[in-house]
Design a protein around this motif. Structure first.
Motif, PDB file in Angstrom:
ATOM      1  N   CYS A  14       1.188  -1.371  -0.229  1.00  9.46           N
ATOM      2  CA  CYS A  14       0.070  -0.174  -0.016  1.00  9.46           C
ATOM      3  C   CYS A  14       0.658   1.191   0.336  1.00  9.46           C
ATOM      4  O   CYS A  14       1.961   1.133   0.907  1.00  9.46           O
ATOM      5  N   THR A  17      -1.371   6.738   3.476  1.00  8.06           N
ATOM      6  CA  THR A  17      -0.920   6.315   4.486  1.00  8.06           C
ATOM      7  C   THR A  17      -2.450   6.611   5.083  1.00  8.06           C
ATOM      8  O   THR A  17      -3.105   8.039   4.111  1.00  8.06           O
ATOM      9  N   ASP A  19      -4.710   9.263   8.074  1.00  9.40           N
ATOM     10  CA  ASP A  19      -5.117   9.710   9.798  1.00  9.40           C
ATOM     11  C   ASP A  19      -6.462   9.945  10.316  1.00  9.40           C
ATOM     12  O   ASP A  19      -7.082  10.012   9.582  1.00  9.40           O
ATOM     13  N   SER A  39      -3.919  -0.325  -2.865  1.00  7.93           N
ATOM     14  CA  SER A  39      -5.042   0.259  -1.486  1.00  7.93           C
ATOM     15  C   SER A  39      -5.540  -0.419  -0.837  1.00  7.93           C
ATOM     16  O   SER A  39      -6.367   0.217   0.342  1.00  7.93           O
ATOM     17  N   LEU A  42      -5.781  -1.151   2.777  1.00  9.00           N
ATOM     18  CA  LEU A  42      -6.245  -0.178   3.319  1.00  9.00           C
ATOM     19  C   LEU A  42      -8.276  -0.497   4.275  1.00  9.00           C
ATOM     20  O   LEU A  42      -8.644  -0.048   5.409  1.00  9.00           O
TER      21      LEU A  42
END
Length: 251
Positions: A14, A17, A19, A39, A42
């Motif tokens: 991936c 990132t 938050d 991705s 995720l």
């Protein structure tokens, strides 16, 4: 031949990132990096975040520098999970990469924030179905308007279903394009052109060609006519200054 979904046994790393910030009964998720096939890694975390939220997730994607159909498929998967849980997923902000893809695929409205809740109609709304005709004698709103809304909803759901089916093949196509880029030093645009041209010249569906090309990584071989057309497409599409792009070394 095997199903394209089973041609790829590993998901690449991936390149994104994220938050997470609670915001009332919702979760705000800010994403950085690239939304591509990798991705999908995720999704487990996004599903957990969705479950922890009261009403859903708000995405901020301004810092996403690259997004392809695999990345969009991740967003659609997350939205589908949210619908199953009676929640929503909105894209509060996005950069050029995500915004362009949402516009090209017509999916932006699927991630639009719902309008503010109101207890009843205001004066600006005009007459309701119960109000009768307007002062100017115009038609009142009623069952016909509701039927039109339902028809639009059915059409939108049909379009989303068709889009999701089409995008199931995109991860394999993206991998095939990456193989051409690495093998011949092609740009993403030229690799795409090689795939399309070879598909047309061999009368092969694009996702079938991509699946077979990905299969060469595991020891498979392309039929001789396909190899020839692929080499010709590389030679005619790529610059002629590099030996890696002269059409030799076809998988």
């Amino acid at each position: 031949m095997p199903d394209p979904a089973h041609s790829v046994t590993a998901i690449p790393p991936c390149m994104a990132t994220m938050d997470v910030m609670p915001d009332g009964d919702r979760m705000t998720v800010t994403v950085w990096g690239e939304l591509d096939l990798g991705s999908r890694r995720l999704l487990p975390d996004l599903h957990d975040i969705l479950t922890l939220s009261g009403s859903g997730i708000d995405l901020r994607l301004d810092a996403v520098g690259f997004c392809d159909c695999s990345g969009l498929n991740v967003l659609l998967d997350l939205r589908l999970r949210a619908l199953d849980e009676g929640k929503t997923v909105t894209v509060r902000s996005s950069g050029r990469a995500v915004g362009r893809l949402l516009d090209l695929t017509g999916t932006r409205e699927l991630f639009a924030a719902p309008g503010p809740h109101r207890d009843g109609p205001t004066a600006e709304d005009g007459p309701t179905a119960e109000d009768g005709p307007t002062a100017e004698g115009g038609p009142r709103r009623g069952a016909a308007d509701d039927e039109e809304i339902h028809a639009d909803d059915r059409e939108l759901r049909s379009e989303v279903t068709q889009l999701r089916r089409a995008m199931q093949t995109r991860p394999t196509i993206d991998l095939a394009r990456g193989i051409l880029m690495a093998s011949f030093g092609l740009s993403p645009e030229r690799a795409w052109s090689v795939l399309v041209r070879t598909s047309q010249n061999t009368n092969t569906k694009l996702h079938h060609l991509a699946r077979d090309l990905v299969g060469t990584v595991c020891g498979g071989t392309l039929p001789e006519p396909v190899q020839q057309q692929l080499a010709a497409a590389v030679a005619s599409t790529a610059p002629r200054s590099g030996a890696a792009e002269d059409g030799t070394g076809v998988p």
